[in-house]
Design an enzyme around this catalytic site. Structure first.
Site, PDB file in Angstrom:
ATOM      1  N   ARG A  95      34.064   1.642  14.546  1.00  0.00           N
ATOM      2  CA  ARG A  95      33.658   3.015  14.853  1.00  0.00           C
ATOM      3  C   ARG A  95      34.189   3.478  16.201  1.00  0.00           C
ATOM      4  NH1 ARG A  95      29.327   0.855  12.037  1.00  0.00           N
ATOM      5  NH2 ARG A  95      28.307   0.284  13.976  1.00  0.00           N
ATOM      6  N   GLU A 100      24.847 -14.387  20.870  1.00  0.00           N
ATOM      7  CA  GLU A 100      23.525 -15.002  20.984  1.00  0.00           C
ATOM      8  C   GLU A 100      23.491 -16.345  20.259  1.00  0.00           C
ATOM      9  OE1 GLU A 100      18.839 -13.854  20.209  1.00  0.00           O
ATOM     10  OE2 GLU A 100      20.402 -12.342  19.913  1.00  0.00           O
TER      11      GLU A 100
END
Length: 171
Positions: free
Chosen positions: A58, A95
């Site tokens: 995007r 993460e």
């Protein structure tokens, strides 16, 4: 123009517990989309960029029309294996695990002033990695810009360049 009403919030996408901030409703509204590009232009022009870098995917929608408006070139930062030709990789920690992004060799010249763009700044991991990748090839990153910032995730803290976001969500 207030752009926030043009962002659709989609609960439980792409998985339960996630609130997705959808720019497709903004893109579909011509006046809101034009106002978005104009606001980004006003924000990045003072940095005197020579080229814009958009983050997959995007971010391409944000960087390409802005580059056209500013009369600049546009380069893509993509996930590994998506760009043809010789590429420069950058691996960074997530993460849980790692990811790698790439840019084409020679896409940015050493010393060239760059603004990095994406649709959304969340935790800052991909944007920070993109800044580091561009620096690795000699680019002079002058700032980052996005349409939406999830400020409660504090992604801005991972960036050592000015950050512009047009819309902020605090929760």
């Amino acid at each position: 123009m207030d752009l926030k009403p043009h962002i659709r919030q989609v609960p439980d996408f792409p998985k339960p517990g996630i609130l997705f901030y959808d720019i497709s409703t903004l893109l579909a509204h011509p006046q809101a989309w034009q106002a978005t590009v104009q606001q980004l232009e006003d924000a990045v022009r003072p940095e005197k960029p020579e080229i814009l870098a958009g983050i997959e995917s995007r971010g391409f929608l944000v960087a390409a029309p802005l580059a056209l408006q500013l009369g600049l070139g546009f380069v893509m930062v993509r996930k590994q294996g998506k760009l043809p030709g010789p590429n420069v990789p950058y691996t960074y920690d997530l993460e849980y695990g790692q990811d790698t992004i790439e840019i084409q060799e020679g896409a940015i010249q050493p010393g060239q002033r760059v603004i990095v763009l994406d649709d959304l700044l969340a935790t800052g991991g991909t944007m920070s990695a993109s800044v580091e990748l561009i620096r690795k090839i000699g680019g002079d990153v002058r700032g980052c810009a996005c349409i939406i910032e999830l400020s409660f995730l504090q992604g801005r803290a991972k960036l050592d360049v000015p950050v512009t976001s047009l819309i902020q969500f605090d929760s």
